[in-house]
Design a protein around this motif. Sequence first.
Motif, short mmCIF file in Angstrom:
data_model
loop_
_atom_site.label_atom_id
_atom_site.label_comp_id
_atom_site.label_asym_id
_atom_site.label_seq_id
_atom_site.Cartn_x
_atom_site.Cartn_y
_atom_site.Cartn_z
N THR A 1 -7.39 41.75 26.32
CA THR A 1 -7.43 42.58 27.46
C THR A 1 -7.31 41.90 28.97
O THR A 1 -6.83 42.31 29.83
CB THR A 1 -8.29 43.57 27.69
OG1 THR A 1 -9.77 42.96 27.48
CG2 THR A 1 -8.57 44.69 26.22
N ASP A 2 -7.65 40.52 28.69
CA ASP A 2 -7.59 39.81 29.96
C ASP A 2 -6.28 38.91 30.18
O ASP A 2 -6.18 38.11 31.29
CB ASP A 2 -8.81 38.56 29.79
CG ASP A 2 -10.19 39.15 29.89
OD1 ASP A 2 -10.18 40.42 30.54
OD2 ASP A 2 -10.93 38.76 29.43
N THR A 3 -5.21 39.11 29.39
CA THR A 3 -3.92 38.64 29.59
C THR A 3 -2.72 39.43 29.82
O THR A 3 -2.66 40.38 29.12
CB THR A 3 -3.69 38.02 28.02
OG1 THR A 3 -4.90 36.97 27.72
CG2 THR A 3 -2.61 37.23 28.36
N ASP A 4 -2.21 38.91 31.03
CA ASP A 4 -0.98 39.84 31.26
C ASP A 4 0.16 39.49 30.42
O ASP A 4 0.89 40.59 30.07
CB ASP A 4 -0.54 39.34 32.72
CG ASP A 4 -1.18 40.39 33.77
OD1 ASP A 4 -1.91 41.27 33.42
OD2 ASP A 4 -1.43 39.98 34.91
N LYS B 1 -17.96 38.01 27.93
CA LYS B 1 -18.27 39.41 27.90
C LYS B 1 -17.09 40.24 26.95
O LYS B 1 -17.34 41.20 26.15
CB LYS B 1 -18.19 40.22 29.24
CG LYS B 1 -18.45 41.70 29.45
CD LYS B 1 -18.31 42.09 30.66
CE LYS B 1 -18.38 43.62 30.77
NZ LYS B 1 -18.32 44.01 32.02
N GLY B 2 -15.91 39.34 27.04
CA GLY B 2 -14.80 40.26 26.30
C GLY B 2 -14.37 39.61 25.15
O GLY B 2 -13.69 40.07 24.12
N LEU B 3 -15.17 38.56 24.64
CA LEU B 3 -14.51 37.96 23.41
C LEU B 3 -14.72 38.58 22.13
O LEU B 3 -13.90 38.61 21.12
CB LEU B 3 -15.19 36.43 23.20
CG LEU B 3 -15.01 35.39 22.24
CD1 LEU B 3 -13.34 35.13 22.64
CD2 LEU B 3 -15.57 34.25 22.35
N ASP B 4 -15.95 39.42 22.10
CA ASP B 4 -16.20 40.28 20.74
C ASP B 4 -15.22 41.28 20.64
O ASP B 4 -14.64 41.36 19.73
CB ASP B 4 -17.61 40.71 20.70
CG ASP B 4 -18.69 39.73 20.30
OD1 ASP B 4 -18.22 38.78 19.62
OD2 ASP B 4 -19.60 39.73 21.01
N GLY B 5 -14.90 41.98 21.81
CA GLY B 5 -13.88 43.02 21.61
C GLY B 5 -12.63 42.39 21.43
O GLY B 5 -11.87 43.17 20.85
N ASP B 6 -12.08 41.15 21.96
CA ASP B 6 -10.93 40.72 21.68
C ASP B 6 -10.70 40.36 20.30
O ASP B 6 -9.75 40.85 19.69
CB ASP B 6 -10.50 39.43 22.49
CG ASP B 6 -10.40 39.65 24.26
OD1 ASP B 6 -10.03 41.06 24.33
OD2 ASP B 6 -10.39 38.85 24.92
#
Length: 144
Positions: free
Chosen positions: A33-36, A124-129
């Motif tokens: 989610t952090d990547t365009d 914060k985002g690694l587990d979700g990714d």
Amino acid sequence: MKTIATAKITTDVPAQAFFERWADMATWPQWNTDTDWVRLDGPFRTGATGRLKPKGGPVTRFVVTSLVPGREFTDVSLLLGARLTFQHLVGADPGGRTTVSVRVTLAGPLAFFWAFALGRGIAKGLDGDLARLEAAARAAGVPA
């Protein structure tokens, strides 16, 4: 070198399915989610280079520093004064299920700056990714 984040899952999805998703870099924004966007300059292999655009950040060059199908995929983003490394390790637990672990590190003279600027968001985002990557790998239906 400073570790800024780690994540791990155990799943029945075969290792090959994860490598298929990693190799298809154009689809990374679907689970990261952090990547365009991400563009690979050639085949998915050790030494391959590319560019990626993080959301809210500048276009960044990266290199695939290790690719051992079914075992490891490591990419390094080349930041100003630092190297941001994502190491993805795949193995099997005693029951034969697939384990996937990700370790994110920073190294270089400006690593402290990048840890401050990026570290919390990545952690914060690694587990979700990783969970979304597992779902994408499962949906791809790569056979065991």
